[in-house]
Scaffold this active site. Structure first.
Site, PDB file in Angstrom:
ATOM      1  CG  ASP A 105    -113.062 -48.318  63.786  1.00  0.00           C
ATOM      2  OD1 ASP A 105    -113.227 -48.526  65.009  1.00  0.00           O
ATOM      3  OD2 ASP A 105    -113.050 -49.218  62.936  1.00  0.00           O
ATOM      4  CG  HIS A 132    -108.322 -50.466  64.091  1.00  0.00           C
ATOM      5  ND1 HIS A 132    -108.918 -51.678  64.290  1.00  0.00           N
ATOM      6  CD2 HIS A 132    -109.265 -49.683  63.509  1.00  0.00           C
ATOM      7  CE1 HIS A 132    -110.150 -51.629  63.830  1.00  0.00           C
ATOM      8  NE2 HIS A 132    -110.386 -50.430  63.342  1.00  0.00           N
ATOM      9  CB  CYS A 169    -108.332 -55.568  69.013  1.00  0.00           C
ATOM     10  SG  CYS A 169    -107.016 -54.782  68.141  1.00  0.00           S
TER      11      CYS A 169
HETATM   12  N1  NVA Z   1    -104.273 -52.529  61.372  1.00  0.00           N
HETATM   13  C1  NVA Z   1    -103.252 -52.538  62.368  1.00  0.00           C
HETATM   14  C2  NVA Z   1    -103.836 -52.587  63.747  1.00  0.00           C
HETATM   15  C3  NVA Z   1    -104.472 -53.813  64.209  1.00  0.00           C
HETATM   16  C4  NVA Z   1    -104.948 -53.736  65.614  1.00  0.00           C
HETATM   17  C5  NVA Z   1    -102.252 -53.658  62.135  1.00  0.00           C
HETATM   18  O1  NVA Z   1    -102.567 -54.577  61.382  1.00  0.00           O
HETATM   19  O2  NVA Z   1    -101.163 -53.622  62.651  1.00  0.00           O
END
Ligand code: NVA
Length: 461
Positions: free
Chosen positions: A292, A341, A445
């Site tokens: 990703d 992410h 994002c």
């Molecule tokens: N999954 C991560 C990144 C979200 C942009 C979070 O929840 O902090």
């Protein structure tokens, strides 16, 4: 996959645009440059001939080009909240969401997010676009998509035609790798030997003799008392599960080493998930490359990536080979039981300047310090507990978008991080996207860089 995710919002696609741009740029910037010259000034234009070699790379002519996260932003794609739908509660969703929202997914999976909430998210994102334009950035929007429309993968559709051209064993192996077997999906069929029981849980493989329709038939007949789990193996000739995966006691299974199970991810609770992550096990396995873009973050010729729930080592290796030798990919990791992410964990906001999430310390942080980078710890987020964040943590507060080295787009409610930026000499451009946050993303994002003015440099020597 990259394009879909980058346009949908709630996920970062800038890296994808950059990489596509860099690749496309390499291939076509020569003709873009010439075409522009030939149309903008016909008197000065050089005639183009079909056999004229195009060898030079002139990045300034490529419409898609961004070398890092902080060069002056000229053009950006902003995702859409319209028609946002709750994903069905599959194991992938369970692996990436917080337990407190699991009942929400169980109830609303496949339906739209609460309409009022989406409406507010849509206006927030429109306001964000207006402000970006006001700051001199060209904004592009994708067409809204109806996310409630079902799509199908090759594994789960059938034309009902004979699609099994087997002459040799090699043909059979090739077809199996494509998910094709002698049984099609024309009508339900199964062989009991493809099922193996453990009380209320029954495991089954799609095999030469058991098809998905047969499994579905079984599922409906046995629900709600029994749950059917489809599992698969690296096995070119699946038929009868019990010499592949033989459950011989409570929580005890003989797993054939020649046919590794692809679903080595027995998650029921958040604790299971954390235990598995600590063992380096994620919902994505290493059976094929997958990544990703939002797990990568750029600093010129150096790109940093984490192995996460949605990016595997094979995907990282694929990227490394495609980008070498110009770009170097560095795998970094964090004390994070749920990596997905990188941009709310480790957000590079300037040359040698990075925001590092204090709840998810970077295991390789010394490497950055040695390279002379400044590691900034952002303050705790201010999102109230009662505000729904269905797909992420509160750390969206650090998921900011740099408009250039001295301007940052940050949430209007996050006053503490605003103060932090100001103390760093960075002007804050404030917009509230709290309802858009609920759908899974912050400013980084929601956007995909199309173009940032700048040149490719090394910042990590
Ligand atoms: N999954 C991560 C990144 C979200 C942009 C979070 O929840 O902090």
């Amino acid at each position: 996959m990259l394009r879909v995710r980058c346009l949908r919002g709630g996920s970062r696609g800038a890296e994808a645009a950059h990489l596509i741009g860099a690749m496309v740029g390499r291939a076509v910037s020569g003709w873009v440059s010439r075409a522009v010259r030939s149309t903008s000034s016909s008197a000065a234009a050089l005639p183009l001939t079909a056999d004229e070699p195009v060898t030079e790379h002139t990045p300034e002519d490529c419409p898609v080009c961004a070398h890092n996260e902080w060069d002056p932003l000229e053009e950006v794609i902003v995702g859409r909240a319209e028609n946002a739908c709750v994903p069905p509660f599959t194991v992938e969703v369970k692996a990436n969401t917080y337990e407190k929202y699991w009942p929400f997914y169980q109830q609303f999976g496949g339906q739209t997010f609460p309409k009022d909430h989406v409406k507010k998210a849509v206006s927030e994102i429109e306001e964000m676009c207006n402000i970006l334009q006001h700051e001199g950035v060209t904004v592009r929007r994708p067409e809204p998509i109806d996310w409630s429309v079902e799509y199908k993968t090759p594994d789960f559709t059938s034309t009902g035609e004979s699609d099994y051209p087997i002459r040799t064993v090699e043909d059979r192996h090739k077809l199996a790798a494509q998910g094709k077997f002698v049984t099609t999906e024309y009508e339900p069929c199964f062989d009991a030997a493809d099922f193996i029981r453990a009380g209320t849980d029954i495991f089954v493989q799609r095999s030469q003799v058991t098809n998905f329709m047969g499994i579905e038939w079984m599922r409906r007949h046995l629900a709600p008392t029994y749950k059917i789990h489809i599992i698969s193996f690296k096995d070119p000739n699946p038929m009868h599960i019990d010499a592949t995966f033989n459950i011989i006691g409570p929580g005890l299974v003989l797993s054939n080493p020649d046919r590794p199970c692809r679903q080595d991810y027995p998650i029921r609770t958040v604790e299971d998930r954390h235990k598995l992550a600590a063992q380096g096990k994620f919902v994505t396995t290493e059976s094929e490359p997958c990544f990703d873009a939002a797990d990568f973050i750029r600093a010129g010729t150096d790109i940093f990536v984490q192995r996460s729930q949605v990016t595997n080592f094979m995907g990282i290796e694929w990227m490394r080979r495609h980008l070498a030798p110009t770009y170097k990919i560095h795998i970094i990791s964090f004390k994070d039981p749920n990596p997905m992410h990188i941009d709310a964990t480790f957000n590079i906001i300037g040359p040698g300047l990075v925001l590092s999430n204090p709840d998810r310390p970077c295991r390789q942080i010394e490497m950055f310090k040695k390279a002379g980078w400044t590691v900034v710890t952002p303050p705790a987020p201010l999102i109230p507990d009662n505000h729904p964040l269905w797909m992420s943590s509160k750390w969206l507060s650090m998921n900011v978008l740099m408009l250039d080295e001295k301007r940052v787009m940050v949430d209007a409610n996050e006053t503490n991080i605003q103060k932090m930026f100001e103390s760093l000499g960075i002007q804050t451009i404030r917009v509230s996207i709290r309802h858009a946050n609920s759908l899974g993303g912050g400013f980084h994002c929601w956007t995909t860089d199309v173009r940032r003015r700048g040149t490719l440099q090394s910042y990590f020597l």
